[in-house]
Design an enzyme around this catalytic site. Structure first.
Site, PDB file in Angstrom:
ATOM      1  N   CYS A 404     -51.718  -5.615 -24.251  1.00 23.72           N
ATOM      2  CA  CYS A 404     -51.218  -7.353 -23.630  1.00 23.72           C
ATOM      3  C   CYS A 404     -50.304  -8.001 -23.894  1.00 23.72           C
ATOM      4  CB  CYS A 404     -52.681  -8.360 -23.611  1.00 23.72           C
ATOM      5  SG  CYS A 404     -52.563  -9.773 -22.600  1.00 23.72           S
ATOM      6  N   HIS A 530     -56.714  -4.696 -21.622  1.00 19.51           N
ATOM      7  CA  HIS A 530     -57.426  -4.393 -22.514  1.00 19.51           C
ATOM      8  C   HIS A 530     -58.142  -2.833 -22.370  1.00 19.51           C
ATOM      9  CE1 HIS A 530     -56.148  -8.342 -25.130  1.00 19.51           C
ATOM     10  NE2 HIS A 530     -56.183  -9.533 -23.464  1.00 19.51           N
ATOM     11  N   GLU A 532     -58.141  -1.574 -24.649  1.00 18.03           N
ATOM     12  CA  GLU A 532     -60.073  -0.718 -25.642  1.00 18.03           C
ATOM     13  C   GLU A 532     -61.499  -1.558 -25.673  1.00 18.03           C
ATOM     14  OE1 GLU A 532     -57.324  -3.491 -25.220  1.00 18.03           O
ATOM     15  OE2 GLU A 532     -57.890  -5.241 -27.071  1.00 18.03           O
TER      16      GLU A 532
HETATM   17  N1  GLN Z   1     -50.676 -14.938 -25.042  1.00 19.23           N
HETATM   18  C1  GLN Z   1     -50.693 -14.277 -24.002  1.00 19.23           C
HETATM   19  C2  GLN Z   1     -51.168 -14.916 -22.935  1.00 19.23           C
HETATM   20  O1  GLN Z   1     -51.983 -15.757 -22.505  1.00 19.23           O
HETATM   21  C3  GLN Z   1     -51.314 -12.337 -24.568  1.00 19.23           C
HETATM   22  C4  GLN Z   1     -52.501 -13.311 -24.110  1.00 19.23           C
HETATM   23  C5  GLN Z   1     -53.534 -11.956 -24.705  1.00 19.23           C
HETATM   24  O2  GLN Z   1     -52.916 -10.799 -25.588  1.00 19.23           O
HETATM   25  N2  GLN Z   1     -54.503 -11.780 -24.899  1.00 19.23           N
HETATM   26  O3  GLN Z   1     -50.099 -13.985 -21.094  1.00 19.23           O
END
Ligand code: GLN
Length: 559
Positions: A404, A530, A532
């Protein structure tokens, strides 16, 4: 009870529909003495044992705080926000439930006081209680009971395990305890089990374990009408016969119902086996009159064997900004360990504070790592340190795995150091950047509310044929869970491609970049989602398995 609540409807009005073939069983897990006792792991461990006895189990977490969900809370306050397929932002205990069992979780498996009150107030405004005084008992407690019955029916489970967050004695937890007390009357005590997880501290100076806090927290429960039938004692030292006897007598449970849950030696995945040795599942089934074969834990034992005595060892750096808090990247740490299982490899996780890298000219903090992982995150703090970590990994052929925010970091680093766009950034961190290589997603621009408004949950990602991503997954397309507002800015796509970055995963409509990779690097791969959240000890996520495999290769290449 106050005067005006006397006109409440009789408890039992939500009674479950008759299920003649079988009677659903309800297990309530409460916690005493202190928080962070691992109630979630105990509930999940019991769930695993019951599943392996052939029962259909569902798990549910109640959180007494007033936030509607933990999505708006800082990981410093609450640990990781665990995201489900349906996009619900939930408590991290749901992660344990998914990792330990096969139960399918949705937003209905996590209930907060915030949701309960929201619903009750909405009902009140809609006139659902016209004429009545709206009160904690019965209106709030009814709403809580409704959620228990609804989940039981929707999941069609044999056993529903409900974990009550917080600690007995908390003011905010009282409506939940009252609700489950009443529910036991509705469904019958023979179909309900109260299991209390407490702490039995070891007092070093006295060289003794102490049972008083346990006695008091059980007394506190009894005061409100709940008499736990099983006491699970978290302890650092074995309880011994005498203490078990004492707890049994003072807490009014049979001797066999005092369960020792000692700190595990190697891994939390030992917990179900430990509980099985303590015959917890046998006791639960006996009390609830559930007739099954003993739990078959062979698979689980095999996984533990691999976890405990691996052949290899690697060091992986996780570069983040909530590093001092173990719970903030819970699923990431777990998935890394699962990736180790598939490679017969122990993973030593080095928690690296991103801001430390910013100060560190010689990159001492990163030296000697066999792999670097940058997990998700929000906000500007530590970004430059993370970019530096990505650069270090790219230039030194060290496996890099970005999740992410970790993908957005890989993109920013590449723009700055390969494309020469020195001020490239994400609009999240620098709204005035001349090169917004990461920009806000179109449909996020109109969003003003904060809770539950990101791009959330399971989405399809189409993989590029011949890419590493496709090879690792062994598929053309996958579904992964998301939680973000920002995305790769497609205006820069051609430049990136020319310089060698491959966009190996795209959203189904082709508009959003989901995965990037560098083909001439041993492992430089990052995803907007994600992974994970979909890894389990006995079925490690392929991206994590391959990341650890390449960390191992990196280690042998450098020795
Ligand atoms: N802050 C970034 C976004 O909103 C990444 C979000 C995250 O890592 N969950 O796109």
């Amino acid at each position: 009870m106050t005067e005006s609540s006397k006109d409440k409807s009789i408890p039992g009005k939500h009674s479950e529909p008759d299920t003649p073939a079988r009677k659903r069983k309800y297990i309530f897990v409460t916690g005493g003495v202190i928080s962070s006792l691992g109630k979630g792991i105990t509930a999940a461990g019991l769930g695993a044992l019951l599943e392996n006895r052939g029962l259909k189990v569902s798990l549910q977490k109640f959180d007494p705080y007033l936030n509607v969900d933990p999505g708006t809370m800082s990981p410093f306050q609450h640990g990781e926000v665990y995201v489900l397929d349906d996009g619900a932002e939930t408590d991290l205990d749901l992660g344990h439930y998914e990792r330990f069992t096969h139960t399918r979780l949705t937003r209905f498996n996590n209930l907060t006081s915030g949701q309960v009150y929201q619903k009750v107030l909405e009902n009140e405004r809609n006139g659902a209680y016209l004429g009545k005084t709206v009160q904690v008992i019965p209106h709030v407690t009814d709403e809580i009971q409704k959620r228990i019955y609804e989940l039981g029916n929707d999941s069609d489970c044999d056993v529903l395990i409900t974990e009550i967050g917080g600690t007995t004695g908390d003011i905010e937890g009282l409506p939940f305890l009252e609700a489950i007390r009443e529910l036991a009357l509705d469904v019958g005590w023979e179909n309900t089990l109260f299991l209390h997880v407490t702490y039995v501290p070891f007092i070093k100076a006295a060289g003794e374990l102490k049972t008083k806090p346990t006695q008091q927290s059980v007394a506190k429960l009894r005061e409100i009408g709940i008499a736990p039938q099983i006491i699970v004692c978290r302890c650092e030292q074995p309880l011994g016969k005498e203490l078990r006897k004492k707890i049994s007598v003072f807490c009014n449970v049979p001797y066999e119902a005092v369960i020792e849950e000692k700190d595990v030696e190697h891994t939390i995945y030992e917990v179900p086996l430990m509980l099985q040795r303590e015959r917890l599942d046998e006791l639960v089934c006996k009390s609830l009159d559930l007739k099954t074969e003993p739990a078959d834990m062979q698979d689980w034992q095999e996984t533990i064997r691999k976890l405990i005595a691996p052949q290899h060892r690697v060091r992986v750096g996780v570069v983040g900004k909530y590093i001092e808090l173990n719970d903030a990247y819970k699923s990431v740490y777990e998935a890394i360990i699962h990736g180790g299982v598939s490679n017969d490899c122990a993973v030593e996780i080095e928690k690296v504070e991103a801001e430390e890298i910013e100060k560190d000219e010689g990159e001492h903090t990163l030296r000697g790592l066999n792999g670097i992982l940058v997990p998700g995150g929000f906000g500007e703090r530590g970004i430059d340190g993370k970019v530096k970590a990505a650069q270090y990994a790219r230039e030194n052929n060290i496996p890099y795995f970005g999740l992410c925010l970790g993908m957005q970091i890989a993109v920013i680093e590449f723009a700055r150091n390969v494309l020469g766009l020195q001020k490239a950034n994400s609009l999240e961190f620098e709204p005035k950047t001349p090169d917004p290589v990461i920009a806000m997603m179109d449909d996020q621009r109109k969003v003003t509310k904060k809770g539950g408004t990101m791009r959330l949950g399971s989405q399809e990602c189409v993989l590029l044929k011949g890419s590493r991503a496709a090879e690792f997954y062994g598929a053309d397309s996958v579904r992964e869970r998301h939680r973000h507002r920002f995305e790769f800015n497609n205006e820069y796509k051609k430049n990136f491609e020319k310089a060698g970055m491959v966009f190996s995963g795209l959203s189904k409509d082709g508009k959003l970049v989901e995965m990037v990779e560098l083909p001439d690097h041993p492992f430089y791969l990052a995803c907007q989602f994600h992974p994970e959240f979909q890894s389990k000890p006995n079925s490690p996520h392929p991206l994590f398995s391959n990341f650890i495999r390449m960390c191992l290769e990196n280690k042998s290449a450098n020795h």
